[in-house]
Structures are given as C-alpha cells and as structure tokens.
Design a protein around this motif. Structure first.
Motif, mmCIF file in Angstrom:
data_model
loop_
_atom_site.group_PDB
_atom_site.id
_atom_site.type_symbol
_atom_site.label_atom_id
_atom_site.label_comp_id
_atom_site.label_asym_id
_atom_site.label_seq_id
_atom_site.Cartn_x
_atom_site.Cartn_y
_atom_site.Cartn_z
ATOM 1 N N ARG A 3 0.824 -1.213 0.000
ATOM 2 C CA ARG A 3 0.000 0.000 0.000
ATOM 3 C C ARG A 3 0.854 1.257 0.000
ATOM 4 O O ARG A 3 0.408 2.308 -0.450
ATOM 5 C CB ARG A 3 -0.948 -0.015 1.191
ATOM 6 C CG ARG A 3 -2.026 -1.055 1.013
ATOM 7 C CD ARG A 3 -3.093 -0.953 2.065
ATOM 8 N NE ARG A 3 -4.097 -1.971 1.820
ATOM 9 C CZ ARG A 3 -4.650 -2.696 2.754
ATOM 10 N NH1 ARG A 3 -4.323 -2.520 4.009
ATOM 11 N NH2 ARG A 3 -5.553 -3.596 2.448
ATOM 12 N N ALA A 6 2.050 1.474 -3.875
ATOM 13 C CA ALA A 6 1.006 1.645 -4.893
ATOM 14 C C ALA A 6 0.873 3.085 -5.390
ATOM 15 O O ALA A 6 0.873 3.312 -6.608
ATOM 16 C CB ALA A 6 -0.328 1.118 -4.383
ATOM 17 N N PRO A 7 0.781 4.090 -4.514
ATOM 18 C CA PRO A 7 0.656 5.453 -5.040
ATOM 19 C C PRO A 7 1.910 5.928 -5.771
ATOM 20 O O PRO A 7 1.825 6.727 -6.707
ATOM 21 C CB PRO A 7 0.373 6.312 -3.805
ATOM 22 C CG PRO A 7 0.619 5.460 -2.622
ATOM 23 C CD PRO A 7 0.632 4.039 -3.068
ATOM 24 N N LEU A 9 3.843 3.966 -7.623
ATOM 25 C CA LEU A 9 3.747 3.361 -8.956
ATOM 26 C C LEU A 9 2.730 4.109 -9.814
ATOM 27 O O LEU A 9 2.946 4.291 -11.013
ATOM 28 C CB LEU A 9 3.378 1.885 -8.851
ATOM 29 C CG LEU A 9 4.401 0.985 -8.161
ATOM 30 C CD1 LEU A 9 3.891 -0.449 -8.118
ATOM 31 C CD2 LEU A 9 5.751 1.067 -8.836
ATOM 32 N N ASP A 10 1.644 4.556 -9.203
ATOM 33 C CA ASP A 10 0.649 5.343 -9.940
ATOM 34 C C ASP A 10 1.264 6.643 -10.458
ATOM 35 O O ASP A 10 1.006 7.047 -11.589
ATOM 36 C CB ASP A 10 -0.564 5.646 -9.059
ATOM 37 C CG ASP A 10 -1.401 4.416 -8.757
ATOM 38 O OD1 ASP A 10 -1.284 3.406 -9.493
ATOM 39 O OD2 ASP A 10 -2.175 4.460 -7.778
ATOM 40 N N GLU A 11 2.089 7.287 -9.633
ATOM 41 C CA GLU A 11 2.757 8.525 -10.055
ATOM 42 C C GLU A 11 3.720 8.262 -11.210
ATOM 43 O O GLU A 11 3.753 9.016 -12.184
ATOM 44 C CB GLU A 11 3.535 9.138 -8.887
ATOM 45 C CG GLU A 11 2.679 9.771 -7.822
ATOM 46 C CD GLU A 11 3.524 10.327 -6.682
ATOM 47 O OE1 GLU A 11 4.686 10.731 -6.923
ATOM 48 O OE2 GLU A 11 3.026 10.351 -5.547
ATOM 49 N N ALA A 13 3.645 5.770 -13.324
ATOM 50 C CA ALA A 13 2.853 5.424 -14.507
ATOM 51 C C ALA A 13 2.261 6.674 -15.146
ATOM 52 O O ALA A 13 2.221 6.794 -16.373
ATOM 53 C CB ALA A 13 1.748 4.440 -14.139
ATOM 54 N N GLY A 14 1.817 7.616 -14.323
ATOM 55 C CA GLY A 14 1.260 8.855 -14.845
ATOM 56 C C GLY A 14 2.283 9.678 -15.604
ATOM 57 O O GLY A 14 1.976 10.288 -16.630
ATOM 58 N N GLY A 17 3.750 6.781 -18.606
ATOM 59 C CA GLY A 17 2.809 5.783 -19.112
ATOM 60 C C GLY A 17 3.040 5.355 -20.542
ATOM 61 O O GLY A 17 2.602 4.283 -20.947
ATOM 62 N N THR A 21 4.082 0.103 -18.117
ATOM 63 C CA THR A 21 2.745 -0.208 -17.624
ATOM 64 C C THR A 21 2.892 -1.064 -16.377
ATOM 65 O O THR A 21 3.689 -2.001 -16.360
ATOM 66 C CB THR A 21 1.937 -0.995 -18.679
ATOM 67 O OG1 THR A 21 1.876 -0.228 -19.875
ATOM 68 C CG2 THR A 21 0.530 -1.284 -18.191
ATOM 69 N N LYS A 24 -1.058 -4.624 -11.050
ATOM 70 C CA LYS A 24 -1.024 -4.947 -9.624
ATOM 71 C C LYS A 24 -1.838 -6.205 -9.375
ATOM 72 O O LYS A 24 -2.880 -6.416 -9.991
ATOM 73 C CB LYS A 24 -1.594 -3.783 -8.812
ATOM 74 C CG LYS A 24 -0.815 -2.504 -8.993
ATOM 75 C CD LYS A 24 -1.509 -1.339 -8.329
ATOM 76 C CE LYS A 24 -0.846 -0.039 -8.737
ATOM 77 N NZ LYS A 24 -1.613 1.122 -8.315
ATOM 78 N N LYS A 63 10.219 6.638 -3.948
ATOM 79 C CA LYS A 63 10.076 6.964 -5.365
ATOM 80 C C LYS A 63 11.427 7.146 -6.053
ATOM 81 O O LYS A 63 11.645 6.624 -7.150
ATOM 82 C CB LYS A 63 9.224 8.224 -5.529
ATOM 83 C CG LYS A 63 8.950 8.582 -6.972
ATOM 84 C CD LYS A 63 8.051 9.797 -7.074
ATOM 85 C CE LYS A 63 7.779 10.170 -8.514
ATOM 86 N NZ LYS A 63 6.898 11.350 -8.598
#
Length: 75
Positions: A3, A6-7, A9-11, A13-14, A17, A21, A24, A63
């Motif tokens: 957890r 996860a955020p 990885l989202d950053e 990917a954003g 991207g 890719t 999860k 990060k």
C-alpha cells in the motif's frame, strides 16, 4: 508495504505511461500466480521485455529509488 508503493507506482505510470505499464495483483486473492513467477517477497516489481523477466525489484522503496532502478526502462 504494498500500500505504500502503490501510489508511487501510480505517479510513475502517470509520468511515464508511454514507456511502462504496471499491473497490480493481490497475492492473498491470487496465491498461485506469484509462485509461478518466483515471487518470494512483497511487494515485487517484475520488469518484462519480450515476455521475459529482465529485472525484479523486491521490497518497498521510495520513489527516487524506484525511478533509479527503472531508469533504463523509462528512457
């Protein structure tokens, strides 16, 4: 730990991207799949090229560390 990552990885990917890719998977809901990919710790990030694992990153990392580990694939 998952957890926490996860955020991050989202950053990533954003921002990248078009080059990477992330998929999860909840190992509690899918206990067989991780073992077939030799996942021994969580979180694990496997980098695939041509269908083969070319890099594995195990453990929660900040990060900056993840960007450093993934730099070759984000260029």
């Amino acid at each position: 730990p998952c957890r926490q990552v996860a955020p991050i990885l989202d950053e990533i990917a954003g921002a990248h991207g078009d080059k990477i890719t992330f998929f999860k998977m909840n190992v509690d809901e899918n206990p067989v799949t991780p073992s077939s990919y030799r996942v021994t710790g969580i979180p694990t990030i496997n980098v695939y090229q041509g269908g083969e694992v070319v890099k594995s990153i195990v453990g929660a990392k900040p990060k900056a560390a993840l960007l450093n580990e993934l730099a070759d694939y984000l260029a």
